[in-house]
Write a protein that holds these residues in place. Structure first.
Motif, PDB file in Angstrom:
ATOM      1  N   ILE A  75      27.078  40.895  33.972  1.00 21.07           N
ATOM      2  CA  ILE A  75      26.748  39.471  33.959  1.00 21.07           C
ATOM      3  C   ILE A  75      27.857  38.759  34.711  1.00 21.07           C
ATOM      4  O   ILE A  75      29.036  38.897  34.377  1.00 21.07           O
ATOM      5  CB  ILE A  75      26.657  38.912  32.520  1.00 21.07           C
ATOM      6  N   ARG A  77      29.262  35.030  36.088  1.00 13.68           N
ATOM      7  CA  ARG A  77      29.139  33.596  35.807  1.00 13.68           C
ATOM      8  C   ARG A  77      29.897  32.805  36.859  1.00 13.68           C
ATOM      9  O   ARG A  77      31.063  33.087  37.147  1.00 13.68           O
ATOM     10  CB  ARG A  77      29.730  33.303  34.423  1.00 13.68           C
ATOM     11  N   ILE A  83      26.554  28.920  35.353  1.00 16.11           N
ATOM     12  CA  ILE A  83      25.306  29.665  35.523  1.00 16.11           C
ATOM     13  C   ILE A  83      25.616  31.162  35.558  1.00 16.11           C
ATOM     14  O   ILE A  83      26.474  31.618  36.306  1.00 16.11           O
ATOM     15  CB  ILE A  83      24.570  29.238  36.811  1.00 16.11           C
ATOM     16  N   GLU A  84      24.897  31.927  34.704  1.00  7.72           N
ATOM     17  CA  GLU A  84      25.089  33.374  34.628  1.00  7.72           C
ATOM     18  C   GLU A  84      23.943  34.105  35.324  1.00  7.72           C
ATOM     19  O   GLU A  84      22.791  33.696  35.219  1.00  7.72           O
ATOM     20  CB  GLU A  84      25.158  33.835  33.161  1.00  7.72           C
ATOM     21  N   THR A  85      24.287  35.176  36.021  1.00  8.06           N
ATOM     22  CA  THR A  85      23.300  36.004  36.708  1.00  8.06           C
ATOM     23  C   THR A  85      23.528  37.454  36.302  1.00  8.06           C
ATOM     24  O   THR A  85      24.660  37.929  36.311  1.00  8.06           O
ATOM     25  CB  THR A  85      23.460  35.871  38.240  1.00  8.06           C
ATOM     26  N   ALA A  86      22.446  38.137  35.943  1.00  8.62           N
ATOM     27  CA  ALA A  86      22.534  39.555  35.589  1.00  8.62           C
ATOM     28  C   ALA A  86      22.349  40.396  36.843  1.00  8.62           C
ATOM     29  O   ALA A  86      21.456  40.141  37.649  1.00  8.62           O
ATOM     30  CB  ALA A  86      21.467  39.906  34.563  1.00  8.62           C
ATOM     31  N   ILE A  87      23.205  41.391  36.999  1.00 10.41           N
ATOM     32  CA  ILE A  87      23.107  42.343  38.107  1.00 10.41           C
ATOM     33  C   ILE A  87      22.914  43.724  37.500  1.00 10.41           C
ATOM     34  O   ILE A  87      23.672  44.121  36.600  1.00 10.41           O
ATOM     35  CB  ILE A  87      24.376  42.284  38.976  1.00 10.41           C
ATOM     36  N   ASP A  91      20.184  46.536  42.401  1.00 10.69           N
ATOM     37  CA  ASP A  91      20.379  45.185  42.956  1.00 10.69           C
ATOM     38  C   ASP A  91      21.430  45.213  44.059  1.00 10.69           C
ATOM     39  O   ASP A  91      22.522  45.772  43.886  1.00 10.69           O
ATOM     40  CB  ASP A  91      20.858  44.213  41.867  1.00 10.69           C
ATOM     41  N   PHE A  93      23.716  42.553  46.094  1.00 12.34           N
ATOM     42  CA  PHE A  93      24.125  41.200  45.703  1.00 12.34           C
ATOM     43  C   PHE A  93      25.200  40.621  46.609  1.00 12.34           C
ATOM     44  O   PHE A  93      25.906  41.333  47.310  1.00 12.34           O
ATOM     45  CB  PHE A  93      24.614  41.203  44.249  1.00 12.34           C
ATOM     46  N   ILE A  95      28.109  37.626  45.831  1.00 14.25           N
ATOM     47  CA  ILE A  95      28.703  36.751  44.820  1.00 14.25           C
ATOM     48  C   ILE A  95      29.773  35.900  45.502  1.00 14.25           C
ATOM     49  O   ILE A  95      30.737  36.442  46.049  1.00 14.25           O
ATOM     50  CB  ILE A  95      29.351  37.579  43.686  1.00 14.25           C
ATOM     51  N   HIS A  99      34.068  32.962  40.352  1.00 11.04           N
ATOM     52  CA  HIS A  99      33.260  33.540  39.289  1.00 11.04           C
ATOM     53  C   HIS A  99      34.125  34.350  38.327  1.00 11.04           C
ATOM     54  O   HIS A  99      35.274  34.662  38.608  1.00 11.04           O
ATOM     55  CB  HIS A  99      32.185  34.467  39.888  1.00 11.04           C
TER      56      HIS A  99
END
Length: 121
Positions: A75, A77, A83-87, A91, A93, A95, A99
């Motif tokens: 996770i 943030r 705002i949190e995003t799950a990876i 995936d 990504f 970032i 964070h």
């Protein structure tokens, strides 16, 4: 001069960020300055507890990360928006800086990260 294929392995990294039982980041540096990193974060790893002190305790992670998740669930943030995003596995990504994050669940997170050559400013 003929270009040659360059092959590196994370088992023999140029540098390693060791977070003891919490995990590690193995770094290989290519001739052109491109870096590859293999990050392993164990269950219970948090950026705040395990990595922040090694970076001189910035308010948030100052790096940009481009990579691919092999296993586990991370996770991430964004500190300014919360705002949190799950990876998760599979995936790819990107970032932005600013964070923090933590491992979600009881499975180790394994990521491969790519960094372009550092350009002098």
């Amino acid at each position: 001069m003929t270009a040659a294929i360059e092959v590196r392995r994370f088992e023999t990294p140029d540098d390693k960020l060791d977070m003891a039982e919490a995990g590690s980041i193995s770094i290989v540096q290519m001739a052109d300055g491109t870096a590859g990193m293999r990050a392993v974060f164990e269950p219970g790893w948090t950026w705040e507890k395990d990595e922040k002190p090694l970076l001189g305790s910035p308010a948030a992670c100052p790096a940009r990360h481009t990579g691919y998740c092999i296993s586990g669930r991370l996770i991430v943030r964004m500190v300014d928006t919360d705002i949190e995003t799950a990876i998760g596995p599979g995936d790819f990504f990107e970032i932005p800086p600013g964070h923090d994050g933590y491992v979600d669940g009881d499975e180790r997170v394994e990521l491969v990260l790519f960094a372009p050559p550092e350009h002098a400013h």
